[in-house]
Design a protein around this motif. Structure first.
Motif, PDB file in Angstrom:
ATOM      1  N   ASP A 136       0.343 -14.664  -5.284  1.00 14.76           N
ATOM      2  CA  ASP A 136       0.925 -14.585  -3.941  1.00 14.76           C
ATOM      3  C   ASP A 136      -0.165 -14.227  -2.926  1.00 14.76           C
ATOM      4  OD1 ASP A 136       2.273 -13.960  -1.603  1.00 14.76           O
ATOM      5  OD2 ASP A 136       3.812 -12.734  -2.596  1.00 14.76           O
ATOM      6  N   GLN A 137      -0.844 -15.260  -2.423  1.00 10.41           N
ATOM      7  CA  GLN A 137      -1.962 -15.059  -1.506  1.00 10.41           C
ATOM      8  C   GLN A 137      -1.531 -14.411  -0.191  1.00 10.41           C
ATOM      9  OE1 GLN A 137      -5.110 -15.618  -2.582  1.00 10.41           O
ATOM     10  NE2 GLN A 137      -4.142 -16.175  -4.513  1.00 10.41           N
ATOM     11  N   ALA A 138      -0.329 -14.736   0.281  1.00 10.26           N
ATOM     12  CA  ALA A 138       0.145 -14.165   1.556  1.00 10.26           C
ATOM     13  C   ALA A 138       0.276 -12.652   1.451  1.00 10.26           C
ATOM     14  CB  ALA A 138       1.476 -14.795   1.952  1.00 10.26           C
ATOM     15  N   THR A 139       0.866 -12.173   0.355  1.00  8.90           N
ATOM     16  CA  THR A 139       1.003 -10.729   0.175  1.00  8.90           C
ATOM     17  C   THR A 139      -0.364 -10.083   0.025  1.00  8.90           C
ATOM     18  OG1 THR A 139       3.213 -10.895  -0.758  1.00  8.90           O
ATOM     19  CG2 THR A 139       1.965  -8.919  -1.310  1.00  8.90           C
ATOM     20  N   LEU A 140      -1.243 -10.697  -0.778  1.00  8.40           N
ATOM     21  CA  LEU A 140      -2.589 -10.130  -0.936  1.00  8.40           C
ATOM     22  C   LEU A 140      -3.280 -10.023   0.419  1.00  8.40           C
ATOM     23  CD1 LEU A 140      -3.756 -11.926  -4.195  1.00  8.40           C
ATOM     24  CD2 LEU A 140      -3.194  -9.500  -3.921  1.00  8.40           C
ATOM     25  N   GLY A 141      -3.159 -11.060   1.231  1.00  2.00           N
ATOM     26  CA  GLY A 141      -3.776 -11.040   2.554  1.00  2.00           C
ATOM     27  C   GLY A 141      -3.204  -9.973   3.459  1.00  2.00           C
ATOM     28  N   SER A 142      -1.945  -9.611   3.228  1.00  2.79           N
ATOM     29  CA  SER A 142      -1.320  -8.612   4.097  1.00  2.79           C
ATOM     30  C   SER A 142      -1.584  -7.177   3.648  1.00  2.79           C
ATOM     31  CB  SER A 142       0.189  -8.859   4.188  1.00  2.79           C
ATOM     32  OG  SER A 142       0.834  -8.502   2.980  1.00  2.79           O
ATOM     33  N   ILE A 143      -1.928  -6.979   2.370  1.00  2.00           N
ATOM     34  CA  ILE A 143      -2.118  -5.592   1.904  1.00  2.00           C
ATOM     35  C   ILE A 143      -3.564  -5.244   1.562  1.00  2.00           C
ATOM     36  CG2 ILE A 143       0.251  -5.288   1.111  1.00  2.00           C
ATOM     37  CD1 ILE A 143      -0.683  -5.703  -1.737  1.00  2.00           C
ATOM     38  N   ILE A 144      -4.449  -6.225   1.583  1.00  2.31           N
ATOM     39  CA  ILE A 144      -5.875  -5.932   1.361  1.00  2.31           C
ATOM     40  C   ILE A 144      -6.567  -5.929   2.718  1.00  2.31           C
ATOM     41  CG2 ILE A 144      -8.021  -6.723   0.317  1.00  2.31           C
ATOM     42  CD1 ILE A 144      -6.384  -7.917  -1.955  1.00  2.31           C
ATOM     43  N   GLY A 166      -4.555   3.525   5.719  1.00  2.00           N
ATOM     44  CA  GLY A 166      -3.739   2.880   6.750  1.00  2.00           C
ATOM     45  C   GLY A 166      -2.797   1.824   6.200  1.00  2.00           C
ATOM     46  N   GLY A 167      -2.301   2.033   4.978  1.00  2.00           N
ATOM     47  CA  GLY A 167      -1.359   1.093   4.384  1.00  2.00           C
ATOM     48  C   GLY A 167      -1.983  -0.146   3.771  1.00  2.00           C
ATOM     49  N   LYS A 168      -3.309  -0.205   3.744  1.00  3.42           N
ATOM     50  CA  LYS A 168      -4.000  -1.371   3.170  1.00  3.42           C
ATOM     51  C   LYS A 168      -5.011  -0.923   2.114  1.00  3.42           C
ATOM     52  CE  LYS A 168      -3.574  -4.515   7.053  1.00  3.42           C
ATOM     53  NZ  LYS A 168      -2.744  -5.554   6.492  1.00  3.42           N
ATOM     54  N   ILE A 169      -5.266  -1.805   1.168  1.00  3.19           N
ATOM     55  CA  ILE A 169      -6.249  -1.523   0.119  1.00  3.19           C
ATOM     56  C   ILE A 169      -7.641  -1.656   0.722  1.00  3.19           C
ATOM     57  CG2 ILE A 169      -7.189  -2.294  -2.085  1.00  3.19           C
ATOM     58  CD1 ILE A 169      -4.263  -3.195  -2.762  1.00  3.19           C
TER      59      ILE A 169
END
Length: 129
Positions: A18-26, A107-110
């Protein structure tokens, strides 16, 4: 989402591609520490560099590299440790071994990823030079 939830979302996104989720949390400025002495070892900085590396890893493994089991998520402040098992086939080697992923969330991101393998020598042969 708390840090454990972010870590679980990250692992699920890795497992499902799931590239979209990875892009949103990394984080766009992620620092990724790839262990060992192989063609992928070292520190990558930024989501573009990490994405390129992960894409090449999937090429080398013919799309077989995966996290096939997750055992525990443990957090300590900004850090989450994930015990897991990963597997794949490349360079004539069938790889299946325990590992630990440690991620720092800011800040909520990896923001940072450190990976550990139980048999680094085997993983180095798996990825090649």
């Amino acid at each position: 989402m708390n840090n454990i939830d972010i870590a679980k979302a990250y692992i699920k996104a890795v497992q499902t591609g799931d590239q979209a989720t990875l892009g949103s949390i990394i984080s766009p400025d992620v620092i990724w520490h790839q262990p060992g002495n192989n063609q992928f070892s070292g520190t990558q900085r930024g989501i573009a560099a990490v994405g390129t590396m992960l894409g090449k890893m999937m090429e080398v493994s013919g799309g077989t590299f995966s996290i096939n089991r997750v055992d525990h998520y443990m957090d300590n402040g900004d850090w989450v440790a994930i015990t897991l098992e990963f597997a794949g086939e490349a360079n004539g080697i069938k790889l299946k071994q325990p590992g630990v992923d440690i991620i720092r969330i800011e800040g909520g991101k990896i923001a940072e990823v450190r990976l550990f393998s139980s048999d680094q020598k085997q993983e180095d042969m798996f990825w090649g030079q």
